[in-house]
Motif scaffolding. Structure first.
Motif, PDB file in Angstrom:
ATOM      1  N   ALA A  82       0.821  -1.199   0.000  1.00 32.73           N
ATOM      2  CA  ALA A  82       0.000   0.000   0.000  1.00 32.73           C
ATOM      3  C   ALA A  82       0.860   1.257   0.000  1.00 32.73           C
ATOM      4  CB  ALA A  82      -0.931  -0.011   1.207  1.00 32.73           C
ATOM      5  N   ARG A  83       2.017   1.183   0.619  1.00 31.90           N
ATOM      6  CA  ARG A  83       2.900   2.358   0.679  1.00 31.90           C
ATOM      7  C   ARG A  83       3.297   2.813  -0.713  1.00 31.90           C
ATOM      8  NH1 ARG A  83       7.245   2.284   5.373  1.00 31.90           N
ATOM      9  NH2 ARG A  83       5.788   3.369   6.710  1.00 31.90           N
ATOM     10  N   ILE A  84       3.731   1.847  -1.502  1.00 26.97           N
ATOM     11  CA  ILE A  84       4.143   2.197  -2.868  1.00 26.97           C
ATOM     12  C   ILE A  84       2.949   2.745  -3.638  1.00 26.97           C
ATOM     13  CG2 ILE A  84       5.152   1.332  -5.000  1.00 26.97           C
ATOM     14  CD1 ILE A  84       7.079   1.012  -2.786  1.00 26.97           C
ATOM     15  N   ALA A  85       1.846   1.996  -3.557  1.00 30.34           N
ATOM     16  CA  ALA A  85       0.654   2.393  -4.309  1.00 30.34           C
ATOM     17  C   ALA A  85       0.241   3.820  -3.966  1.00 30.34           C
ATOM     18  CB  ALA A  85      -0.489   1.421  -4.040  1.00 30.34           C
ATOM     19  N   LEU A  86       0.193   4.122  -2.695  1.00 34.48           N
ATOM     20  CA  LEU A  86      -0.269   5.446  -2.279  1.00 34.48           C
ATOM     21  C   LEU A  86       0.716   6.545  -2.646  1.00 34.48           C
ATOM     22  CD1 LEU A  86      -2.056   4.900   1.100  1.00 34.48           C
ATOM     23  CD2 LEU A  86      -3.022   5.617  -1.068  1.00 34.48           C
ATOM     24  N   GLN A  87       1.998   6.253  -2.486  1.00 33.34           N
ATOM     25  CA  GLN A  87       2.969   7.287  -2.862  1.00 33.34           C
ATOM     26  C   GLN A  87       2.797   7.653  -4.326  1.00 33.34           C
ATOM     27  OE1 GLN A  87       7.196   6.738  -1.595  1.00 33.34           O
ATOM     28  NE2 GLN A  87       6.271   5.190  -0.288  1.00 33.34           N
ATOM     29  N   VAL A 217      -1.414   1.907 -13.129  1.00 35.24           N
ATOM     30  CA  VAL A 217      -0.204   1.967 -13.948  1.00 35.24           C
ATOM     31  C   VAL A 217       0.973   1.372 -13.208  1.00 35.24           C
ATOM     32  CG1 VAL A 217       1.475   3.522 -14.990  1.00 35.24           C
ATOM     33  CG2 VAL A 217      -0.954   3.915 -15.338  1.00 35.24           C
ATOM     34  N   GLU A 218       1.083   1.728 -11.934  1.00 39.38           N
ATOM     35  CA  GLU A 218       2.170   1.169 -11.133  1.00 39.38           C
ATOM     36  C   GLU A 218       2.038  -0.347 -11.073  1.00 39.38           C
ATOM     37  OE1 GLU A 218       2.168  -0.349  -7.843  1.00 39.38           O
ATOM     38  OE2 GLU A 218       4.292  -0.680  -8.320  1.00 39.38           O
ATOM     39  N   ALA A 219       0.803  -0.817 -10.904  1.00 44.91           N
ATOM     40  CA  ALA A 219       0.593  -2.261 -10.819  1.00 44.91           C
ATOM     41  C   ALA A 219       1.002  -2.933 -12.125  1.00 44.91           C
ATOM     42  CB  ALA A 219      -0.862  -2.558 -10.497  1.00 44.91           C
ATOM     43  N   LEU A 221       3.148  -1.790 -14.353  1.00 41.48           N
ATOM     44  CA  LEU A 221       4.597  -1.725 -14.513  1.00 41.48           C
ATOM     45  C   LEU A 221       5.297  -2.739 -13.624  1.00 41.48           C
ATOM     46  CD1 LEU A 221       5.158   2.120 -14.773  1.00 41.48           C
ATOM     47  CD2 LEU A 221       5.459   0.412 -16.571  1.00 41.48           C
ATOM     48  N   SER A 222       4.800  -2.934 -12.418  1.00 39.74           N
ATOM     49  CA  SER A 222       5.471  -3.926 -11.566  1.00 39.74           C
ATOM     50  C   SER A 222       5.117  -5.327 -12.010  1.00 39.74           C
ATOM     51  CB  SER A 222       5.179  -3.695 -10.082  1.00 39.74           C
ATOM     52  OG  SER A 222       3.814  -3.590  -9.831  1.00 39.74           O
ATOM     53  N   PHE A 223       3.985  -5.456 -12.664  1.00 37.03           N
ATOM     54  CA  PHE A 223       3.620  -6.751 -13.246  1.00 37.03           C
ATOM     55  C   PHE A 223       4.662  -7.151 -14.289  1.00 37.03           C
ATOM     56  CE2 PHE A 223       0.430  -9.963 -13.818  1.00 37.03           C
ATOM     57  CZ  PHE A 223       0.503 -10.350 -15.148  1.00 37.03           C
ATOM     58  N   VAL A 224       5.103  -6.178 -15.079  1.00 40.55           N
ATOM     59  CA  VAL A 224       6.115  -6.484 -16.099  1.00 40.55           C
ATOM     60  C   VAL A 224       7.514  -6.156 -15.606  1.00 40.55           C
ATOM     61  CG1 VAL A 224       4.513  -6.160 -18.008  1.00 40.55           C
ATOM     62  CG2 VAL A 224       5.870  -4.239 -17.224  1.00 40.55           C
ATOM     63  N   ASN A 225       7.641  -6.042 -14.312  1.00 38.91           N
ATOM     64  CA  ASN A 225       8.957  -5.893 -13.715  1.00 38.91           C
ATOM     65  C   ASN A 225       9.676  -4.610 -14.087  1.00 38.91           C
ATOM     66  OD1 ASN A 225      10.341  -7.196 -11.774  1.00 38.91           O
ATOM     67  ND2 ASN A 225      11.005  -8.895 -13.057  1.00 38.91           N
ATOM     68  N   LEU A 226       8.931  -3.564 -14.401  1.00 42.89           N
ATOM     69  CA  LEU A 226       9.572  -2.293 -14.738  1.00 42.89           C
ATOM     70  C   LEU A 226       9.398  -1.268 -13.633  1.00 42.89           C
ATOM     71  CD1 LEU A 226       8.734  -1.677 -18.484  1.00 42.89           C
ATOM     72  CD2 LEU A 226      10.981  -1.942 -17.460  1.00 42.89           C
ATOM     73  N   SER A 227       8.915  -1.756 -12.490  1.00 41.03           N
ATOM     74  CA  SER A 227       8.596  -0.797 -11.433  1.00 41.03           C
ATOM     75  C   SER A 227       9.819  -0.539 -10.561  1.00 41.03           C
ATOM     76  CB  SER A 227       7.414  -1.322 -10.629  1.00 41.03           C
ATOM     77  OG  SER A 227       7.062  -0.437  -9.621  1.00 41.03           O
ATOM     78  N   ILE A 228       9.621  -0.574  -9.255  1.00 46.21           N
ATOM     79  CA  ILE A 228      10.728  -0.253  -8.364  1.00 46.21           C
ATOM     80  C   ILE A 228      11.809  -1.327  -8.442  1.00 46.21           C
ATOM     81  CG2 ILE A 228       9.337   1.064  -6.793  1.00 46.21           C
ATOM     82  CD1 ILE A 228       9.140  -1.433  -5.048  1.00 46.21           C
ATOM     83  N   SER A 229      12.992  -0.934  -8.093  1.00 50.57           N
ATOM     84  CA  SER A 229      14.117  -1.846  -8.287  1.00 50.57           C
ATOM     85  C   SER A 229      14.383  -2.750  -7.085  1.00 50.57           C
ATOM     86  CB  SER A 229      15.371  -1.032  -8.586  1.00 50.57           C
ATOM     87  OG  SER A 229      15.488  -0.013  -7.603  1.00 50.57           O
ATOM     88  N   THR A 230      13.822  -2.372  -5.941  1.00 43.04           N
ATOM     89  CA  THR A 230      14.136  -3.154  -4.751  1.00 43.04           C
ATOM     90  C   THR A 230      13.203  -4.357  -4.632  1.00 43.04           C
ATOM     91  OG1 THR A 230      12.585  -1.943  -3.387  1.00 43.04           O
ATOM     92  CG2 THR A 230      14.814  -1.063  -3.570  1.00 43.04           C
TER      93      THR A 230
END
Lengths: 283, 266, 288
Positions: A82-87, A217-219, A221-230
């Protein structure tokens, strides 16, 4: 004169409370994550892999919503996700709104060369395929929260600008704008005092809508592994992982999906609810 | 008596955007085709014409909401025809306008108090609640209306707010653009009587645009009849109604359905 | 029996506010009756009730609407629609919003004939051309192929009038058809409506707030205030000697350019109070 509006009003109250309530919950969860998450979201425990949610036979009560294939607690990961999503939602949504709405207002009200310039800019900008654009942008900037936010803002500001421009244009021919001119108010003053309050309801709705879009969009991008790096958990990432084990551990996909869905829905309803509640014309 | 307005050979054209070619400017439609007249201090000038006559455009030109494309407008001796907004601003207090549709001339998201105080604030005048209350008193509305929103008021009440806003600045000239056209006969009578009283009390000069000759006859001292951007008649009221010189004026008079079944009409 | 007979019709908003209070009025075949009232008096609601186009928020409390011998309010919706479609039509107030801006004129005239009355398309099209000629529009072919925004306000109103007469209705309800028009255009349109009414011998219920127009076009009139019938008389009788205090005041408030000395008298508060008391009394009686 009364009309069917009063019936619409009754629904609006419930909408505001439900959506606002859910979002408040998500915000509180996100803020309090380190304290309320039952487990460390990154902690792997291969012996506790693929445990089902608490009401299913064979569950471990300490993992309320079950675990994924690496033994990580689904509930805790959703909480931290939720932290990532909300930010992303709050920052990207607000920035997109500020840039887009400002440009739209200026174009729609001032017209002339300002409008020509901004409109051409929007047209050209919208010609870029958004998915390609965002992938390129992230490739250049490198993955991370900052890149996602930039990608969303850079692509979506045009949505705001177009709509707000049209509204501002509609407003600018109203007689109360002429009245302001007759009183001697300057153009920027008129824009802020007369036009903005009338465009604000639309801005609010678009803003909350945009926040919902940002979460999706964030979801994606992270689905295709292009989101956050950690390794921090994201709802999209969880959905991606859950996809592979859907037959053995459906809960790994379903719970983040439900949370994502409810959050995006809440954002969209929040805007409408706020507008209905606070717009003096509708009261 | 001194002339408040002096208009000489006024031309105003607007671009016809529906016929704009891809490259190049749009062709222009002539709305005012060389209009000349004066408005004396204290006069109530009726401006009459059908749709397309240019009467609304003329009104807006007098208030410099539109910029003429030819000719000149002098207000109290000063040439205001091509002044920039900055130079015009200090004079704006002296000429104000009441609009036709009170729904679109009052910002629906402002309370009445803010609507009336707005122009006062812009002109650097006293815009305190007391001043607003004073304006409401002048138009016969309760002071509590300052807290209301326009949609909470009737058409006649909204129109009176428009009047309150215009007179709050204590202008010398007011242009009333079809202000009673959308109103009931009863509200219309109230608004017109109010306006008449204010003109007397505040020593105003009034420009009254209307298509209703019956109202014009009641209120105005002089009448201007416009047809397709030109003045076809400019005479004192009694003359216009007793012996109109222009055929168009006669056509307008003949078209009015009087509430009298014996009138020779259809 | 009158062609249109409204008996004790009461309407209210679903929230409770009453809009019409036991209104009764009759329109004979071929008669032109004016329905006069200020805004909010309920005159538009009567027209909508007859045509079956009441807004969602309004409901019929009691009463009957007899059209050509049948009480419309007892019919199921589908049958009511068909019956009204064949017998009555509307000339609306605003020619701009009454026409669909994205469809050509031709289909907008013929659709009604083809869909509701099951006419064949070519018969409907021939009729459309006839009608345009009758309302004095030249170049019918071109006009039928045009879009509403390509035509002037006066022309659009003529088209709406033509549409209304298309199916040879026995009753037309004209809802403030000239309020949005210039005074010279108004005269032409009123002449047109009067002429067509006489030629087709259609009953006409003419809704307006303008007593001047009523005196030119109507034979009889009904005056409404606050959903209550205040006066019902022939035009001749009314203008020479209005009976009700409110009607007298309304007449006095109407400016007449031939009478410069007359001051514009708004309807006096005492008269308003009296007629409001009548409305309240009607409500009492209805309850009790």
């Amino acid at each position: 004169m009364a009309d069917g509006r009063s019936q619409v009003r009754r629904g609006a109250g419930a909408r505001l409370w439900l959506s606002g309530g859910w979002l408040l919950l998500i915000v509180l969860i996100a803020i309090a994550a380190p304290w309320i998450a039952p487990k460390d979201p990154l902690a792997q425990d291969l012996f506790s892999g693929r445990l089902p949610p608490f009401w299913v036979h064979g569950a471990d009560r300490s993992f309320l919503l079950g675990t994924d294939s690496l033994g990580r607690d689904v509930l805790s990961r959703i909480i931290f996700g939720a932290r990532i999503a909300l930010q992303v939602a709050l920052i990207a949504g607000t920035l997109t709104c500020l840039i887009g709405a400002t440009l739209g207002l200026l174009a729609g009200f001032l017209r002339g060369w300002v409008d020509v310039l901004i409109s051409r800019l929007i047209d050209i900008w919208m010609a870029f395929p958004p998915v390609l654009f965002s992938v390129l942008l992230i490739a250049v900037l490198g993955p991370g929260l900052f890149s996602i936010i930039v990608a969303i803002v850079v692509i979506d500001w045009t949505r705001f600008a177009r709509v707000i421009r049209a509204e501002a244009m509609g407003q600018s021919v109203m007689d109360y704008v002429a009245s302001a001119q007759v009183a001697g108010r300057g153009r920027i003053g008129t824009m802020l005092v007369e036009i903005l309050p009338n465009v604000l309801p639309t801005i609010v709705v678009l803003l909350t809508l945009e926040m919902g879009i940002a979460v999706i969009v964030e979801a994606i991008l992270s689905f295709v592994n292009l989101s956050i790096s950690t390794d921090d958990p994201t709802w999209g990432g969880m959905i991606a992982e859950g996809r592979t084990s859907i037959h053995q551990a459906w809960w790994v996909l379903v719970f983040p999906l439900i949370t994502l869905f409810l959050t995006v829905l809440a954002f969209s309803q929040l805007g409408e609810g706020l507008k209905d509640r606070f717009d003096p014309v509708l009261r | 008596m001194a002339d408040l307005y002096e208009v000489k050979d006024l031309h105003l054209s607007l671009p016809d955007l529906t016929r704009k070619p891809f490259l190049g400017p749009a062709p222009r439609i002539e709305i005012l085709n060389g209009v000349s007249f004066t408005i004396a201090k204290g006069e109530i000038l009726g401006i009459v014409g059908g749709s397309g006559s240019g009467k609304s455009t003329l009104g807006r030109a007098l208030l410099r909401l539109l910029q003429p494309t030819g000719g000149s407008i002098h207000f109290d001796g000063q040439d205001i025809t091509y002044l920039s907004e900055d130079r015009l601003r200090p004079s704006r207090r002296r000429f104000q306008m009441i609009f036709q549709d009170p729904m679109s001339s009052l910002n629906p998201r402002h309370r009445v108090g803010k609507i009336i105080a707005g122009p006062l604030q812009v002109q650097g005048m006293d815009h305190s609640p007391a001043r607003v209350a004073d304006a409401l008193d002048h138009v016969g509305l309760p002071r509590s209306f300052a807290q209301r929103y326009p949609h909470e008021l009737s058409g006649g009440q909204r129109q009176r707010i428009g009047i309150a806003r215009a007179i709050a600045l204590r202008p010398e000239f007011i242009l009333a653009d079809e202000i009673v056209s959308g109103l009931d006969v009863s509200s219309q009578a109230q608004v017109l009587n109010l306006l008449e009283g204010l003109v007397k009390d505040l020593g105003l000069t009034l420009g009254f645009i209307s298509h209703d000759l019956s109202v014009i006859r009641r209120l105005c001292t002089r009448v201007l009849v416009l047809q397709q951007g030109r003045i076809v008649e400019n005479a004192p009221t009694c003359q216009v109604f007793a012996a109109p010189s222009a055929a168009y004026t006669r056509e307008l008079l003949d078209a009015i359905p009087l509430p009298d079944p014996d009138q020779v009409w259809v | 029996m009158s062609f249109l007979s409204i008996r004790n019709l009461s309407l209210r908003l679903k929230g409770g506010e009453r809009l019409l209070r036991a209104v009764s009025l009759n329109v004979e075949a071929g008669e032109v009756r004016g329905l006069v009232g200020e805004s909010g008096a309920g005159k538009s609601m009567i027209g909508k009730a007859v045509l079956g186009t009441l807004p969602q928020a309004v409901e019929v409390v009691s009463g009957e609407i007899w059209l050509d011998g049948v009480d419309l309010l007892t019919l199921p919706v589908g049958q009511r629609r068909k019956r009204i479609g064949g017998l009555a039509a509307l000339i609306p107030q605003d020619p701009l919003t009454a026409l669909n801006p994205s469809r050509r004129i031709g289909p907008q005239i013929t659709d009604r004939l083809v869909d509701i009355l099951s006419w064949k398309r070519d018969r409907a099209e021939a009729r459309a051309r006839e009608l345009l000629a009758e309302v004095q529009i030249d170049g019918a072919e071109r006009v039928l192929r045009s879009y509403p925004h390509e035509l002037s306000g006066g022309m659009r109103q003529r088209i709406l009038i033509a549409s209304a007469f298309a199916a040879e209705p026995k009753l037309i309800i004209a809802d403030e058809p000239t309020t949005a028009l210039d005074v010279t255009v108004q005269k032409q349109i009123l002449r047109l409506i009067a002429g067509m009414q006489a030629r087709h011998d259609t009953a006409l219920l003419f809704v307006t707030h303008d007593l001047g127009v009523v005196s030119k076009v109507c034979q009889n009139l009904t005056i409404l205030y606050g959903g209550l019938v205040v006066e019902d008389a022939s035009v001749r009788d009314f203008f020479h000697a209005p009976k009700h205090a409110y009607s007298r005041a309304l007449l006095a408030a109407t400016p007449k350019y031939t009478d410069p000395a007359a001051s514009l008298l708004p309807v006096p508060d005492a008269v308003i109070a009296a007629v409001r008391a009548e409305v309240a009394a009607a409500d009492e009686a209805w309850h009790g």
